[in-house]
Design a protein around this motif. Structure first.
Motif, PDB file in Angstrom:
ATOM      1  N   ASN A 218       1.537  -0.945  -0.138  1.00  0.00           N
ATOM      2  CA  ASN A 218      -0.366  -0.823  -0.230  1.00  0.00           C
ATOM      3  C   ASN A 218       0.968   1.370  -0.102  1.00  0.00           C
ATOM      4  OD1 ASN A 218      -2.587  -1.515   0.494  1.00  0.00           O
ATOM      5  ND2 ASN A 218      -1.951  -2.326   2.248  1.00  0.00           N
ATOM      6  N   LEU A 219       0.562   2.604  -0.617  1.00  0.00           N
ATOM      7  CA  LEU A 219       0.990   3.832  -0.399  1.00  0.00           C
ATOM      8  C   LEU A 219      -0.043   4.383   0.377  1.00  0.00           C
ATOM      9  CD1 LEU A 219       2.164   4.380  -4.853  1.00  0.00           C
ATOM     10  CD2 LEU A 219       3.076   2.702  -2.464  1.00  0.00           C
ATOM     11  N   TYR A 220       0.977   5.443   0.797  1.00  0.00           N
ATOM     12  CA  TYR A 220       0.402   6.774   1.974  1.00  0.00           C
ATOM     13  C   TYR A 220       0.911   7.539   1.694  1.00  0.00           C
ATOM     14  CZ  TYR A 220      -0.765   2.316   5.823  1.00  0.00           C
ATOM     15  OH  TYR A 220      -1.694   1.421   5.480  1.00  0.00           O
ATOM     16  N   HIS A 221      -0.368   8.496   2.198  1.00  0.00           N
ATOM     17  CA  HIS A 221       0.207   9.880   1.704  1.00  0.00           C
ATOM     18  C   HIS A 221      -0.958  10.710   3.068  1.00  0.00           C
ATOM     19  CE1 HIS A 221       0.012  13.472   0.267  1.00  0.00           C
ATOM     20  NE2 HIS A 221      -0.939  13.858   0.115  1.00  0.00           N
ATOM     21  N   TYR A 222       0.262  11.121   3.729  1.00  0.00           N
ATOM     22  CA  TYR A 222       0.028  12.171   4.647  1.00  0.00           C
ATOM     23  C   TYR A 222      -0.249  13.553   4.772  1.00  0.00           C
ATOM     24  CZ  TYR A 222       1.814   7.286   6.870  1.00  0.00           C
ATOM     25  OH  TYR A 222       1.606   6.561   7.380  1.00  0.00           O
ATOM     26  N   PHE A 223      -1.002  13.814   5.299  1.00  0.00           N
ATOM     27  CA  PHE A 223      -1.158  15.893   4.867  1.00  0.00           C
ATOM     28  C   PHE A 223      -1.883  15.875   6.083  1.00  0.00           C
ATOM     29  CE2 PHE A 223      -4.593  12.688   3.691  1.00  0.00           C
ATOM     30  CZ  PHE A 223      -5.801  13.544   4.301  1.00  0.00           C
ATOM     31  N   ASP A 224      -2.507  17.434   6.721  1.00  0.00           N
ATOM     32  CA  ASP A 224      -3.187  18.295   7.609  1.00  0.00           C
ATOM     33  C   ASP A 224      -4.648  18.363   7.204  1.00  0.00           C
ATOM     34  OD1 ASP A 224      -4.040  20.118   9.364  1.00  0.00           O
ATOM     35  OD2 ASP A 224      -1.878  20.487   9.859  1.00  0.00           O
ATOM     36  N   LYS A 225      -5.523  17.879   8.118  1.00  0.00           N
ATOM     37  CA  LYS A 225      -6.810  17.823   7.398  1.00  0.00           C
ATOM     38  C   LYS A 225      -6.960  19.123   7.118  1.00  0.00           C
ATOM     39  CE  LYS A 225      -8.034  13.737  10.735  1.00  0.00           C
ATOM     40  NZ  LYS A 225      -8.924  13.802  11.820  1.00  0.00           N
TER      41      LYS A 225
ATOM     42  N   PHE B 230      -2.938  16.022  -1.027  1.00  0.00           N
ATOM     43  CA  PHE B 230      -2.258  16.455  -2.564  1.00  0.00           C
ATOM     44  C   PHE B 230      -1.956  17.858  -2.283  1.00  0.00           C
ATOM     45  CE2 PHE B 230      -4.104  11.609  -2.333  1.00  0.00           C
ATOM     46  CZ  PHE B 230      -3.106  11.306  -2.500  1.00  0.00           C
ATOM     47  N   MET B 231      -1.707  18.300  -2.164  1.00  0.00           N
ATOM     48  CA  MET B 231      -1.972  19.546  -1.909  1.00  0.00           C
ATOM     49  C   MET B 231       0.200  19.895  -2.116  1.00  0.00           C
ATOM     50  SD  MET B 231      -3.973  21.548  -1.850  1.00  0.00           S
ATOM     51  CE  MET B 231      -4.286  23.088  -1.002  1.00  0.00           C
TER      52      MET B 231
ATOM     53  N   PHE C 254      -4.140  10.713   7.063  1.00  0.00           N
ATOM     54  CA  PHE C 254      -3.954  10.077   6.080  1.00  0.00           C
ATOM     55  C   PHE C 254      -4.515   9.421   4.496  1.00  0.00           C
ATOM     56  CE2 PHE C 254      -3.573   6.456   9.257  1.00  0.00           C
ATOM     57  CZ  PHE C 254      -3.662   5.801   8.668  1.00  0.00           C
ATOM     58  N   ILE C 255      -4.123   9.118   3.898  1.00  0.00           N
ATOM     59  CA  ILE C 255      -4.337   7.721   2.560  1.00  0.00           C
ATOM     60  C   ILE C 255      -3.793   7.268   2.662  1.00  0.00           C
ATOM     61  CG2 ILE C 255      -5.081   8.156  -0.084  1.00  0.00           C
ATOM     62  CD1 ILE C 255      -5.679  11.428   0.290  1.00  0.00           C
ATOM     63  N   LYS C 256      -4.615   5.716   2.204  1.00  0.00           N
ATOM     64  CA  LYS C 256      -4.320   4.513   1.446  1.00  0.00           C
ATOM     65  C   LYS C 256      -4.223   3.902   0.832  1.00  0.00           C
ATOM     66  CE  LYS C 256      -4.617   0.241   3.597  1.00  0.00           C
ATOM     67  NZ  LYS C 256      -5.519  -0.809   4.765  1.00  0.00           N
ATOM     68  N   ILE C 257      -3.923   4.176  -0.766  1.00  0.00           N
ATOM     69  CA  ILE C 257      -4.368   3.082  -1.323  1.00  0.00           C
ATOM     70  C   ILE C 257      -3.409   2.061  -2.010  1.00  0.00           C
ATOM     71  CG2 ILE C 257      -4.268   4.105  -4.308  1.00  0.00           C
ATOM     72  CD1 ILE C 257      -4.224   7.006  -3.218  1.00  0.00           C
ATOM     73  N   PRO C 258      -4.064   1.404  -2.159  1.00  0.00           N
ATOM     74  CA  PRO C 258      -3.453   0.187  -2.584  1.00  0.00           C
ATOM     75  C   PRO C 258      -2.694  -0.076  -4.327  1.00  0.00           C
ATOM     76  CG  PRO C 258      -5.842  -0.605  -2.795  1.00  0.00           C
ATOM     77  CD  PRO C 258      -5.053   0.998  -2.351  1.00  0.00           C
ATOM     78  N   ILE C 259      -1.725  -0.365  -3.918  1.00  0.00           N
ATOM     79  CA  ILE C 259      -0.374  -0.561  -5.372  1.00  0.00           C
ATOM     80  C   ILE C 259      -0.794  -1.088  -6.768  1.00  0.00           C
ATOM     81  CG2 ILE C 259       0.756  -2.469  -5.375  1.00  0.00           C
ATOM     82  CD1 ILE C 259       3.130   0.708  -5.999  1.00  0.00           C
ATOM     83  N   GLU C 260      -1.934  -2.037  -6.634  1.00  0.00           N
ATOM     84  CA  GLU C 260      -2.429  -2.226  -7.690  1.00  0.00           C
ATOM     85  C   GLU C 260      -3.485  -0.767  -8.410  1.00  0.00           C
ATOM     86  OE1 GLU C 260      -1.462  -5.395  -5.364  1.00  0.00           O
ATOM     87  OE2 GLU C 260      -2.224  -3.987  -4.320  1.00  0.00           O
TER      88      GLU C 260
END
Length: 193
Positions: A2-9, A14-15, A95-101
């Motif tokens: 999985n790929l994770y993207h961390y951010f401030d709510k 994706f800023m 964070f957002i979790k997106i499967p690599i697939e």
């Protein structure tokens, strides 16, 4: 994987400062330093944007040499698997979790560790993954050999690598996965549908 993207709510996902002009990015960084002084981003030095753009150019050049598909000037930043330390970067982190697939892996480059220290002239310890950008197939072999940095180097005791950075050079999956990337007059926002 999985790929994770961390951010401030409060800001949203994706800023990317690199989607802005240097002048606009400097204003945003200055605003972050004043409005969110406890955040990790507020501690970045005055040459951060210059160094970041140079690093992104290196990543782009190296990934293109390996035949990577590049559809963006600067990548979206994610990491391989969960890294609890990254949640501490933001005052109101998420964070957002997106499967690599879900991705076309030909649009993703990787560095074993954050790309800035990976390509920094100050980090010269001779480790094989320094100054290198990897394709998906290549990073799998490095992970098999070394594991995930967040498992063996949680406190940065053994070097600057604390996660594997993934550089997504396309908006397709981000948008298909439920986020819209807007660029109007230098403004960038990520909006969850």
């Amino acid at each position: 994987m999985n790929l994770y993207h961390y951010f401030d709510k409060r800001t949203g996902p994706f800023m990317n400062l690199s989607d802005l002009s240097i002048e606009e990015a400097e204003v945003v960084l200055h605003t972050i330093k004043k409005a969110k002084p406890q955040s990790f981003c507020a501690r970045r030095d005055d040459r951060y944007l210059e160094k970041r753009r140079k690093c992104e150019q290196t990543l782009r050049t190296e990934f293109a040499r390996k035949g990577g598909i590049i559809e963006r000037t600067a990548p979206h930043y994610l990491v391989v698997e969960h890294c609890p330390w990254l949640s501490t970067w933001y005052e109101d982190g998420s964070f957002i979790k997106i499967p690599i697939e879900k991705f076309d892996t030909r649009t993703i480059s990787f560095t074993y560790g954050d790309s800035m220290p990976t390509f920094s002239p100050k980090v010269n310890d001779g480790r094989e993954y320094r100054k290198k950008c990897y394709t998906y197939e290549e990073i799998l072999k490095i992970i098999e050999k070394y594991g995930l940095p967040q498992d063996w180097n949680r406190d940065e005791r053994y070097g600057p690598e604390r996660y594997i950075e993934a550089h997504v050079w396309s908006d397709e999956t981000i948008c298909r996965y439920g986020y819209s990337i807007h660029r109007k007059k230098g403004k960038v926002s990520g909006v969850l549908y």
